[in-house]
Design a protein around this motif. Sequence first.
Motif, PDB file in Angstrom:
ATOM      1  N   TRP A  30       0.829  -1.206   0.000  1.00  0.00           N
ATOM      2  CA  TRP A  30       0.000   0.000   0.000  1.00  0.00           C
ATOM      3  C   TRP A  30       0.864   1.257   0.000  1.00  0.00           C
ATOM      4  O   TRP A  30       0.498   2.279  -0.569  1.00  0.00           O
ATOM      5  CB  TRP A  30      -0.918   0.003   1.219  1.00  0.00           C
ATOM      6  N   PHE A  31       2.028   1.167   0.637  1.00  0.00           N
ATOM      7  CA  PHE A  31       2.908   2.334   0.743  1.00  0.00           C
ATOM      8  C   PHE A  31       3.747   2.558  -0.515  1.00  0.00           C
ATOM      9  O   PHE A  31       4.233   3.667  -0.733  1.00  0.00           O
ATOM     10  CB  PHE A  31       3.845   2.183   1.942  1.00  0.00           C
TER      11      PHE A  31
ATOM     12  N   THR B 166      -1.856   4.005  -6.354  1.00  0.00           N
ATOM     13  CA  THR B 166      -3.280   3.838  -6.081  1.00  0.00           C
ATOM     14  C   THR B 166      -3.993   3.454  -7.371  1.00  0.00           C
ATOM     15  O   THR B 166      -3.702   4.016  -8.428  1.00  0.00           O
ATOM     16  CB  THR B 166      -3.879   5.150  -5.546  1.00  0.00           C
ATOM     17  N   PRO B 167      -4.926   2.473  -7.327  1.00  0.00           N
ATOM     18  CA  PRO B 167      -5.704   2.142  -8.532  1.00  0.00           C
ATOM     19  C   PRO B 167      -6.302   3.403  -9.146  1.00  0.00           C
ATOM     20  O   PRO B 167      -6.832   4.257  -8.427  1.00  0.00           O
ATOM     21  CB  PRO B 167      -6.787   1.197  -7.989  1.00  0.00           C
TER      22      PRO B 167
ATOM     23  N   LEU C 230     -11.703  -0.835   0.199  1.00  0.00           N
ATOM     24  CA  LEU C 230     -11.812  -0.990  -1.249  1.00  0.00           C
ATOM     25  C   LEU C 230     -10.440  -0.908  -1.911  1.00  0.00           C
ATOM     26  O   LEU C 230     -10.129  -1.674  -2.823  1.00  0.00           O
ATOM     27  CB  LEU C 230     -12.730   0.081  -1.833  1.00  0.00           C
ATOM     28  N   ASP C 231      -9.622   0.029  -1.456  1.00  0.00           N
ATOM     29  CA  ASP C 231      -8.278   0.188  -1.999  1.00  0.00           C
ATOM     30  C   ASP C 231      -7.500  -1.117  -1.868  1.00  0.00           C
ATOM     31  O   ASP C 231      -6.883  -1.603  -2.829  1.00  0.00           O
ATOM     32  CB  ASP C 231      -7.555   1.318  -1.259  1.00  0.00           C
ATOM     33  N   SER C 232      -7.558  -1.726  -0.693  1.00  0.00           N
ATOM     34  CA  SER C 232      -6.851  -2.981  -0.456  1.00  0.00           C
ATOM     35  C   SER C 232      -7.446  -4.122  -1.278  1.00  0.00           C
ATOM     36  O   SER C 232      -6.719  -4.937  -1.865  1.00  0.00           O
ATOM     37  CB  SER C 232      -6.910  -3.316   1.040  1.00  0.00           C
TER      38      SER C 232
END
Length: 365
Positions: free
Chosen positions: A60-61, A65-66, A88-90
Amino acid sequence: MDIGERVAQARADRGLTQAQLATAIGMDRTALAKIESGGRRVTAVELVAISRELQRRMEWFVDETPPALASYRGAQQGLAVQAIDSELDSLVRDAEFVVARSPDLVSRQPDPLPHPSTMEEAEALAVTARRLLGLTSAEPLLDFSRQAAKLGLLIFSVDLGEGADAGTVLLRRGGVALVNGYAHVGRRRLAAAHELGHYLVADEFSLDWRVAASEAQDIEARLDRFARALILPADDLRGRWTSWMGLPDETRRDAAVRAASHYGADMATLARRLMELGLVESGHSEEVRGARTKQADIIEKNLVVRDELAPVSVPQAYAQAVLKLYRSETVTADRALGLLRGSFDRPSLPDLLPAREDEIWEVTS
């Protein structure tokens, strides 16, 4: 967004100050401040400690980002619901990873359908959706997650507490929907139906705050209508409601209890649908809305009790794909458990076969 900015964002999402995070990971606060401002690089060991404390996966870091989420955040930062946005991001990152390595997971994705511009078109969209799902007009839409996966939409459920009902993001192939498992089963199913509507009309990103309470936004209201029509098909409901109302010694409440069980709908959704179809008047609609299914109803009427999309739930096809990746040792046990979102524990994973001697020799020679 660079790593330092992501650390700052994740720390803020957790409600921690720089001092609190620095103390938790054994780092000087000024060093953390420099990392967040871009004045100092973060080491791999430090990033592991930060990600563990902030409960974010390492990627994530460091990963972008999608695009759909990035676009949404840039345009509507003030509306973001942190819990569902973060989840949702994950999910999108994990699903993209699994789909890219499992060609059969999204084997079918319909061409985008037009946005419904009227309530009549919303009803027609529901008929089309049922046809795409292989359902007749008389079949209740059950096992929503499995049905939606046939069309390439992967529906997950996580308990996020009070907040947004659901959200959807299109992937390169297929899509991901997240339903807030905090709600009761009827509302979870309605939210999932609404997200299927977003998916079928190819909305790149959607975050829905309230299902069936969005009259101010025309498209959301029409997709609410689509969702009700998908779960409660008009012609079948008309016929069954008339039949149930004609049963001896049974009341309107009894008919509502039977309908809610048969279609997997909550009473508020059923009441509104009956009003739309002219099957009840406004006063009787409130009677249906206030009806509650009792244990006696379940026994006496031989009803089916469902708990679809109870948190945590992942689509069966997705879980099968993850287990296949684990069996082939494409992912580790820890990675598999992360992809399965806590729906499995380590003892629940399949046993791996030991490598044959010739395979070991090929690796070591």
